[in-house]
Write an enzyme that holds these catalytic residues in place. Structure first.
Site, PDB file in Angstrom:
ATOM      1  N   TYR A  24       3.948  27.140   0.748  1.00  0.00           N
ATOM      2  CA  TYR A  24       3.577  26.014   1.562  1.00  0.00           C
ATOM      3  C   TYR A  24       4.957  25.027   1.493  1.00  0.00           C
ATOM      4  CZ  TYR A  24       2.325  21.247   2.639  1.00  0.00           C
ATOM      5  OH  TYR A  24       2.204  19.856   3.285  1.00  0.00           O
ATOM      6  N   TYR A  35     -11.754 -26.156 -20.036  1.00  0.00           N
ATOM      7  CA  TYR A  35     -11.392 -24.756 -20.181  1.00  0.00           C
ATOM      8  C   TYR A  35     -10.104 -24.354 -20.120  1.00  0.00           C
ATOM      9  CZ  TYR A  35     -16.507 -23.821 -20.703  1.00  0.00           C
ATOM     10  OH  TYR A  35     -17.862 -23.842 -21.460  1.00  0.00           O
ATOM     11  N   GLU A  83      -6.314  15.846   4.758  1.00  0.00           N
ATOM     12  CA  GLU A  83      -6.013  14.922   3.865  1.00  0.00           C
ATOM     13  C   GLU A  83      -7.009  13.905   3.922  1.00  0.00           C
ATOM     14  OE1 GLU A  83      -1.982  14.060   4.943  1.00  0.00           O
ATOM     15  OE2 GLU A  83      -1.462  16.115   4.682  1.00  0.00           O
ATOM     16  N   PHE A  90       0.985  14.054  -5.701  1.00  0.00           N
ATOM     17  CA  PHE A  90       1.482  13.095  -4.757  1.00  0.00           C
ATOM     18  C   PHE A  90       0.333  12.071  -4.509  1.00  0.00           C
ATOM     19  CE2 PHE A  90      -0.050  16.822  -2.169  1.00  0.00           C
ATOM     20  CZ  PHE A  90      -1.308  16.276  -2.044  1.00  0.00           C
ATOM     21  N   ASN A 145       7.535  13.601  -0.485  1.00  0.00           N
ATOM     22  CA  ASN A 145       6.189  13.757  -0.951  1.00  0.00           C
ATOM     23  C   ASN A 145       6.255  13.240  -2.616  1.00  0.00           C
ATOM     24  OD1 ASN A 145       3.470  14.986  -0.857  1.00  0.00           O
ATOM     25  ND2 ASN A 145       4.479  16.937  -0.141  1.00  0.00           N
ATOM     26  N   ARG A 151      -8.397 -25.467 -23.216  1.00  0.00           N
ATOM     27  CA  ARG A 151      -8.740 -24.719 -24.454  1.00  0.00           C
ATOM     28  C   ARG A 151      -9.026 -23.258 -24.516  1.00  0.00           C
ATOM     29  NH1 ARG A 151     -14.985 -25.389 -25.800  1.00  0.00           N
ATOM     30  NH2 ARG A 151     -14.776 -27.078 -24.125  1.00  0.00           N
ATOM     31  N   HIS A 184       8.030  11.866  10.442  1.00  0.00           N
ATOM     32  CA  HIS A 184       7.380  11.120   9.477  1.00  0.00           C
ATOM     33  C   HIS A 184       7.870   9.691   9.504  1.00  0.00           C
ATOM     34  CE1 HIS A 184       5.696  14.821   8.760  1.00  0.00           C
ATOM     35  NE2 HIS A 184       4.682  14.423   7.456  1.00  0.00           N
TER      36      HIS A 184
END
Length: 494
Positions: A52, A277, A411, A326, A194, A280, A82
């Site tokens: 791959y 608060y 994916e 990844f 990746n 404190r 991409h």
């Protein structure tokens, strides 16, 4: 000089590289691993093995075999297709962090890149050439594909970079710096994109600034305690040891140190029995944020030294495994946790601002005005703080609980970690402005009490702040004061 090994990079070292521009090199031992890993990739291509991302397409196209004569074109097409990032670019320091983290990850020797790829990343760092990388477009799984593709473009001499204070074409910056652009070979494009380096880089920068702001918030809160003549007993060590959280104990200890010689703090029953608060419970609230930040730091330092490529190459290429390192889920959850932690520092700060400006809650002039009624003083500064705190509440919604399938459902679960890290940074910016507003109000408040009565440490901090923002003697455009003090807090990281 910081030496990259792929295993030992720390937040402290990253801070030196990112903010002090310390130079970087790869260790000789790590380079040996890189060379061995690259030789394994070249054998895979030569033997025409089906692996791959080396001899196949990507994502849903993982079943498409690519001939050896087309592997370089495959990598080039990968980066071009991409590079789909959109929106404003990441801050330049985040781009710098991406270069550092990607170089470190590749130095582990599991990714199969040539040494020249790592060398070029390091040359970019040392020459302070930072790719222009759009912030939006990553799903935070399969790696930060879109952002890291823009980083890879710059290495190839394409796209734009920040260089010497300007945004210029990458080709020009490389020529000026005498750096040769790379031509990607088998697996190298995939190895560059990746990974989780966009979300992690954004997270590292956000953490470094959040750590500084958390420390500053305690000094600012201490000044507020003085302005409101707060009760010091609530910070007694025995109280916090009884609870058992070390971070809470530490916050209370620092507050006591800051106020150790103050003549403005009070004892139980002297003016009142208990404080609200927001005064404190400073150790309990701030301490819990420190617990979250400690968790975030641990996860970031693991991820900074993680192999997040796919596939990973082991045993000189005898074992090449497609996995899912990844996937950004660990950082996505950490960033969502950091969002809440930082937002809470602003939440409680805004409540202290209200106590400083509201004449129904203190004995100071209404809204700290020099002439209440004729001049509004800090009235609208509290509005601005409330607005920022409200915006933080929407940004603090966890990004990691969302997922949209991609690549034809190959994916089918993603982390949205990059969105989480970007929102964490925006919350940080908002929170710093809230704390700047508290500091402006606290400085004004202690002036009414008498600066000479302040503790030594808070008095020094007061005088530093007054060099940035002058006393309110007349209404003015306070926006400038808020931004100036926020910028000063940002620059004052130690």
């Amino acid at each position: 000089m910081i030496q990259l090994t792929g295993n030992t990079l720390t937040i402290h070292e990253a801070k030196r590289v990112l903010f002090d521009n310390e130079t970087v090199e790869i260790s000789a031992k790590s380079m040996e691993k890189v060379i061995a890993s690259r030789q394994a990739v070249e054998r895979i291509v030569k033997d025409e093995r089906v692996v791959y991302g080396i001899t196949t397409g990507f994502g849903k196209f993982s079943d498409v075999y690519i001939n050896s004569e087309n592997v370089e074109e495959l990598q080039l097409n990968l980066i071009h297709s991409h590079a789909c990032g959109v929106g404003d670019p990441f801050p330049e320091v985040v781009s710098r962090a991406m270069l550092l983290l990607r170089a470190n990850a590749l130095s582990k020797g599991y990714s199969g890149v040539r040494p020249v790829i790592i060398d070029t990343l390091i040359q970019f760092l040392n020459a302070q050439i930072h790719p222009v990388i759009p912030q939006q477009g990553s799903l935070g799984a399969s790696g930060d594909l879109a952002p890291l593709s823009h980083l890879a473009l710059a290495l190839m001499g394409e796209g734009e970079v920040f260089y010497q204070g300007e945004k210029v074409d990458a080709s020009k910056a490389l020529a000026d710096a005498n750096i040769q652009p790379v031509t990607l070979q088998a697996k190298e494009g995939l190895a560059l994109i990746n990974g989780t380096q966009a979300m992690t880089a954004m997270g590292v920068v956000a953490y470094i600034e959040a750590e500084a702001l958390a420390k500053q918030s305690e000094l600012i809160a201490s000044m507020t305690i003085e302005a409101l003549r707060g009760i010091i007993d609530a910070f007694d060590e025995d109280v916090h040891i009884a609870r058992g959280y070390q971070q809470q104990v530490d916050v209370a200890n620092r507050i006591r140190q800051y106020l150790s010689d103050s003549q403005l703090v009070t004892k139980q029953g002297e003016l009142r029995v208990q404080d609200a608060y927001s005064l404190r419970c400073i150790p309990q609230v701030h301490g819990a944020s420190w617990q979250a930040l400690d968790y975030v730091k641990e996860k970031l330092e693991i991820e900074m030294n993680a192999a997040t490529d796919n596939p990973l190459i082991f045993n000189d290429g005898e074992k090449v495994i497609s996995g899912g390192n990844f996937h950004g889920q660990p950082i996505a959850l950490a960033m969502d946790f950091m969002k809440i932690a930082i937002a809470e520092l602003a939440n409680i700060s805004e409540r202290r601002i209200e106590r400083l400006v509201n004449p129904s809650l203190n004995d100071l002039p209404g809204f700290l005005s020099p002439e209440p009624g004729l001049q509004s003083g800090a009235m609208i500064m509290q509005y601005a703080a409330a607005s920022l705190v409200s915006e933080n509440k929407t940004l603090a919604h966890p990004a990691s609980v969302d997922s949209i399938p991609s690549s034809a459902n190959q994916e089918d679960h993603v982390s949205m970690g990059t969105i989480a890290s970007r929102h964490a940074y925006q919350i940080l910016l908002n929170s710093r402005r809230v704390l700047a507003i508290e500091m402006i109000c606290a400085m004004q408040g202690v002036e009414f009490r008498g600066v000479e009565n302040m503790a030594s440490l808070t008095k020094e901090f007061y005088h530093q702040g007054r060099r940035i923002v002058s006393s309110i003697v007349k209404d003015r455009v306070f926006s400038k004061d808020i931004e100036a003090l926020s910028a000063w807090l940002c620059a004052k990281r130690e």
